[in-house]
Write an enzyme that holds these catalytic residues in place. Structure first.
Site, PDB file in Angstrom:
ATOM      1  N   ASP A  96       9.111 -15.931   3.547  1.00 29.50           N
ATOM      2  CA  ASP A  96       8.031 -15.070   4.030  1.00 29.50           C
ATOM      3  C   ASP A  96       7.658 -15.497   5.460  1.00 29.50           C
ATOM      4  OD1 ASP A  96       5.773 -13.414   4.069  1.00 29.50           O
ATOM      5  OD2 ASP A  96       5.328 -13.841   1.972  1.00 29.50           O
ATOM      6  N   ASP A 196       5.434 -10.465   6.970  1.00 26.76           N
ATOM      7  CA  ASP A 196       4.037 -10.175   6.643  1.00 26.76           C
ATOM      8  C   ASP A 196       3.427  -9.202   7.662  1.00 26.76           C
ATOM      9  OD1 ASP A 196       1.692 -11.019   4.991  1.00 26.76           O
ATOM     10  OD2 ASP A 196       0.927 -11.710   6.920  1.00 26.76           O
ATOM     11  N   GLU A 246       6.302  -5.850   5.308  1.00 34.62           N
ATOM     12  CA  GLU A 246       5.053  -5.406   4.686  1.00 34.62           C
ATOM     13  C   GLU A 246       4.316  -4.559   5.713  1.00 34.62           C
ATOM     14  OE1 GLU A 246       1.168  -7.286   2.449  1.00 34.62           O
ATOM     15  OE2 GLU A 246       1.659  -7.945   4.471  1.00 34.62           O
ATOM     16  N   HIS A 320       0.911 -10.653  -4.806  1.00 38.17           N
ATOM     17  CA  HIS A 320      -0.149 -11.672  -4.798  1.00 38.17           C
ATOM     18  C   HIS A 320      -1.461 -11.155  -4.210  1.00 38.17           C
ATOM     19  CE1 HIS A 320       1.632 -11.509  -0.896  1.00 38.17           C
ATOM     20  NE2 HIS A 320       0.615 -12.195  -0.402  1.00 38.17           N
ATOM     21  N   ASP A 321      -1.470  -9.925  -3.709  1.00 43.50           N
ATOM     22  CA  ASP A 321      -2.699  -9.346  -3.147  1.00 43.50           C
ATOM     23  C   ASP A 321      -3.293  -8.290  -4.066  1.00 43.50           C
ATOM     24  OD1 ASP A 321      -2.425 -10.777  -0.762  1.00 43.50           O
ATOM     25  OD2 ASP A 321      -1.253  -9.193   0.191  1.00 43.50           O
TER      26      ASP A 321
HETATM   27  O1  LIG Z   1      -4.059  -2.631   2.536  1.00 40.96           O
HETATM   28  P1  LIG Z   1      -3.226  -2.483   3.778  1.00 40.96           P
HETATM   29  O2  LIG Z   1      -4.039  -2.269   5.025  1.00 40.96           O
HETATM   30  O3  LIG Z   1      -2.171  -1.405   3.612  1.00 40.96           O
HETATM   31  O4  LIG Z   1      -2.471  -3.858   4.024  1.00 40.96           O
HETATM   32  C1  LIG Z   1      -1.519  -4.423   3.185  1.00 40.96           C
HETATM   33  C2  LIG Z   1      -1.889  -5.851   2.829  1.00 40.96           C
HETATM   34  O5  LIG Z   1      -2.074  -6.553   4.071  1.00 40.96           O
HETATM   35  C3  LIG Z   1      -2.580  -7.882   3.981  1.00 40.96           C
HETATM   36  O6  LIG Z   1      -1.647  -8.738   3.348  1.00 40.96           O
HETATM   37  C4  LIG Z   1      -0.835  -9.713   3.962  1.00 40.96           C
HETATM   38  O7  LIG Z   1      -1.387 -10.356   5.111  1.00 40.96           O
HETATM   39  C5  LIG Z   1      -2.500 -11.226   4.896  1.00 40.96           C
HETATM   40  C6  LIG Z   1      -2.666 -12.032   6.165  1.00 40.96           C
HETATM   41  O8  LIG Z   1      -1.493 -12.750   6.448  1.00 40.96           O
HETATM   42  C7  LIG Z   1      -2.354 -12.163   3.690  1.00 40.96           C
HETATM   43  O9  LIG Z   1      -3.625 -12.675   3.348  1.00 40.96           O
HETATM   44  C8  LIG Z   1      -1.777 -11.445   2.486  1.00 40.96           C
HETATM   45  O10 LIG Z   1      -1.597 -12.347   1.418  1.00 40.96           O
HETATM   46  C9  LIG Z   1      -0.492 -10.784   2.938  1.00 40.96           C
HETATM   47  O11 LIG Z   1       0.239 -10.206   1.887  1.00 40.96           O
HETATM   48  C10 LIG Z   1      -3.891  -7.845   3.209  1.00 40.96           C
HETATM   49  O12 LIG Z   1      -4.417  -9.146   3.082  1.00 40.96           O
HETATM   50  C11 LIG Z   1      -3.681  -7.271   1.826  1.00 40.96           C
HETATM   51  O13 LIG Z   1      -4.920  -7.232   1.087  1.00 40.96           O
HETATM   52  C12 LIG Z   1      -3.147  -5.853   1.959  1.00 40.96           C
HETATM   53  O14 LIG Z   1      -2.806  -5.373   0.672  1.00 40.96           O
END
Ligand SMILES: O=P(O)(O)OC[C@H]1O[C@H](O[C@H]2O[C@H](CO)[C@@H](O)[C@H](O)[C@H]2O)[C@H](O)[C@@H](O)[C@@H]1O
Length: 544
Positions: A96, A196, A246, A320-321
């Protein structure tokens, strides 16, 4: 480009997967110890979320060193052993890469803080007075997206936590550093990368206030994002590897651009639109039941749209989110197994590459936390406060977190019914749902009727049947809110996938010519002939 169409990828959140040394945190040796389980499931690749040195403000998405292993997770030798052992079982590893931002503890940011101009240009610093941020943009974790540094007399941009400073991709030195990191890991035998929030890397030329939203329209799928991805793919030497981006709040048009093979950007991408159908008025923190019509429309748009444009989707419900799919779109009590299997079939038989998030294959549920002390996630802790500032009571804020917190997907993997679900012999870093005594891997791996066995079948079918991995898709019954139905076809064979999205019986209007078709898969015992209705959360796959 590596063949990724007949593969299923398994996502591991190492902190919660398996703890080999009893310190309460999962680690790399823990992952290695579970490779036989993953090989039995049949997955081809493991995506490991970040295990790099990090202050862990955002559980590793705040990287302080991209080329090392955080001692909490093990050593480089442990990682090399994991790569070797996975390879012996025909499993590759994807790492990642968090390239939109670094931790403020990264050496680059520390040198910027110390006044080195070269490293200040690695980030997005703006001059300004302490009482007025450069723009009114809001951080995705709540609060302002800018932080003032009195010692420098400057603000820096952080689209996420204050400890996650956005990199300046305009600077070619930054782009060269990041490509070099990819080459470093490729040389270690890594098969692919997940990037990411990679569609946020290109910021606008002019920074202005957003009077309509939180600022995202200015930096999402930004002006040079395709150019940067093409350059990264070439300079990082990642063409031919499996790569997934992502994409936060993205568009279909851009995702076709990110993944169409002739663009040389990425193999596939995640979008999240289908996971917002239970956000009231688009607000993650306002609850409503999933809008099934919206869900169906989004699947149709993204599946048929990516097909028409030559793009490729990453298919997923969980990560994980996200809260656990069976608790969110299924019924984690009365129809727990049926709905978990139906959700698996709905996604795995679509056009794209499926991802299984650890525990999904055994029907793991939301955490069921009832007190704020049980939460660990920075976003959840921030929003617990923000929701109360907006007038919610603590009980109402907790009810929202119970449905929406990212910690729902971060509880330890439930390996067996022993204390702490066999995840650790110590004290787990985060609590577990009480249901681990009966929802666990040991209870399912030998059971041919288990959710695990059903997922195993889905993984095997994708390898066996080109119509699943390569065929076309067409959605049916657009006006039926209860039935998700689609057809896969490739000129040689044809599948009809029928999923009852509800806990009630749903009528089954079979398209012409399917009445005598063979049953390929289902989540209920087979009946003689094709039934006239689907039972609660039933899925049925016919083949001809
Ligand atoms: O909900 P969106 O605006 O479409 O965004 C998608 C996800 O983005 C973020 O996730 C990723 O980046 C974060 C910062 O590095 C990290 O905390 C997370 O674990 C990554 O997967 C956001 O935090 C997510 O909640 C969104 O689903």
């Amino acid at each position: 480009m590596a063949e990724f169409k007949n593969k299923v990828i398994y996502q591991i959140y190492p902190k919660s997967f398996c703890d080999s040394n009893g310190d309460g945190l999962g680690d790399l040796r823990g992952v290695t110890s579970k490779l036989d389980y993953l090989a039995e499931l049949g997955v081809s690749c493991l995506w490991l979320t970040p295990f790099f040195p990090s202050p862990q403000r955002d559980n590793g998405y705040d990287v302080a060193d991209y080329r090392a292993v955080d001692p909490r997770f093990g050593t480089m030798a442990d990682l090399e052993e994991l790569i070797r052992e996975a390879d012996k079982r025909g499993i590759g590893l994807m790492l990642d890469m968090v390239f939109n931002h670094t931790s403020t503890e990264h050496a680059w940011f520390q040198r910027a803080l110390a006044g080195e101009k070269k490293y200040q240009d690695y980030y997005i610093f703006k001059e300004g007075s302490p009482d007025k941020a450069p723009t009114n943009w809001v951080s995705k974790f709540g609060g302002p997206a800018w932080e003032y540094l009195p010692a420098l007399g400057k603000w820096y941009l952080h689209l996420f936590d204050v400890s996650q400073a956005d990199l300046n991709w305009e600077n070619p030195e930054v782009r060269a550093e990041l490509a070099d990191i990819l080459r470093f890991w490729k040389a270690k035998g890594i098969q692919g990368f997940r990037f990411d929030v990679v569609n946020l890397i290109s910021k606008p030329a002019v920074y202005e206030d957003d009077h309509q939203g939180d600022g995202r329209r200015f930096y999402t799928d930004g002006p040079k994002v395709h150019q940067y991805l093409q350059e990264l793919a070439a300079a990082g030497g990642i063409e031919g590897m499996i790569t997934v981006g992502e994409m936060s709040s993205t568009s279909l048009e851009n995702c076709i651009g990110y993944t169409a093979p002739d663009r040389h950007e990425l193999s596939m991408c995640f979008n999240f639109h289908h996971l917002k159908v239970d956000y009231k008025n688009g607000d993650k923190w306002a609850l409503m039941p999933p809008d099934r019509m919206a869900l169906k429309k989004l699947f149709t748009l993204w599946q048929e749209g990516m097909q028409a444009g030559g793009g490729w989707n990453a298919l997923f419900w969980c990560n994980h989110d996200q809260p656990r799919a069976v608790s969110r779109f299924g019924d984690d009590k009365t129809y727990w197994a049926e709905s978990a299997k139906m959700l698996g079939a709905a996604i795995h038989l679509m056009r794209g590459t499926p991802y299984i998030y650890q525990g999904e294959e055994i029907g793991m549920t939301n955490a069921g936390f009832g007190s704020i002390e049980q939460y660990r996630d920075v976003e959840s802790l921030n929003y617990y406060q923000i929701l109360q500032q907006q007038g919610k009571t603590p009980a109402e804020a907790l009810e929202i977190l119970a449905a929406r917190s990212r910690d729902n997907g971060r509880t330890p993997m439930q390996w067996d019914g022993s204390e702490n679900a066999g995840f650790t012999t110590g004290t787990p870093w985060i609590g577990l749902p009480e249901n681990y005594t009966h929802i666990n891997a040991a209870a399912q791996t030998g059971d041919p009727d288990s959710i695990f066995a059903f997922y195993k079948q889905l993984v095997a079918l994708r390898k066996e049947k080109p119509v699943i991995s390569q065929g076309n898709i067409e959605f049916l019954y657009p006006d039926d809110p209860d039935l998700l139905a689609y057809r896969r076809f490739d000129g040689e064979s044809e599948l009809l996938v029928l999923c009852n999205l509800t806990g009630k019986a749903a009528s089954l209007p079979l398209p012409e010519g399917w009445a005598g078709a063979a049953r390929l898969l289902g989540n209920y015992p087979a009946l003689a002939g094709v039934p006239a209705a689907l039972r609660p959360y039933e899925c049925l796959v016919l083949e001809r």
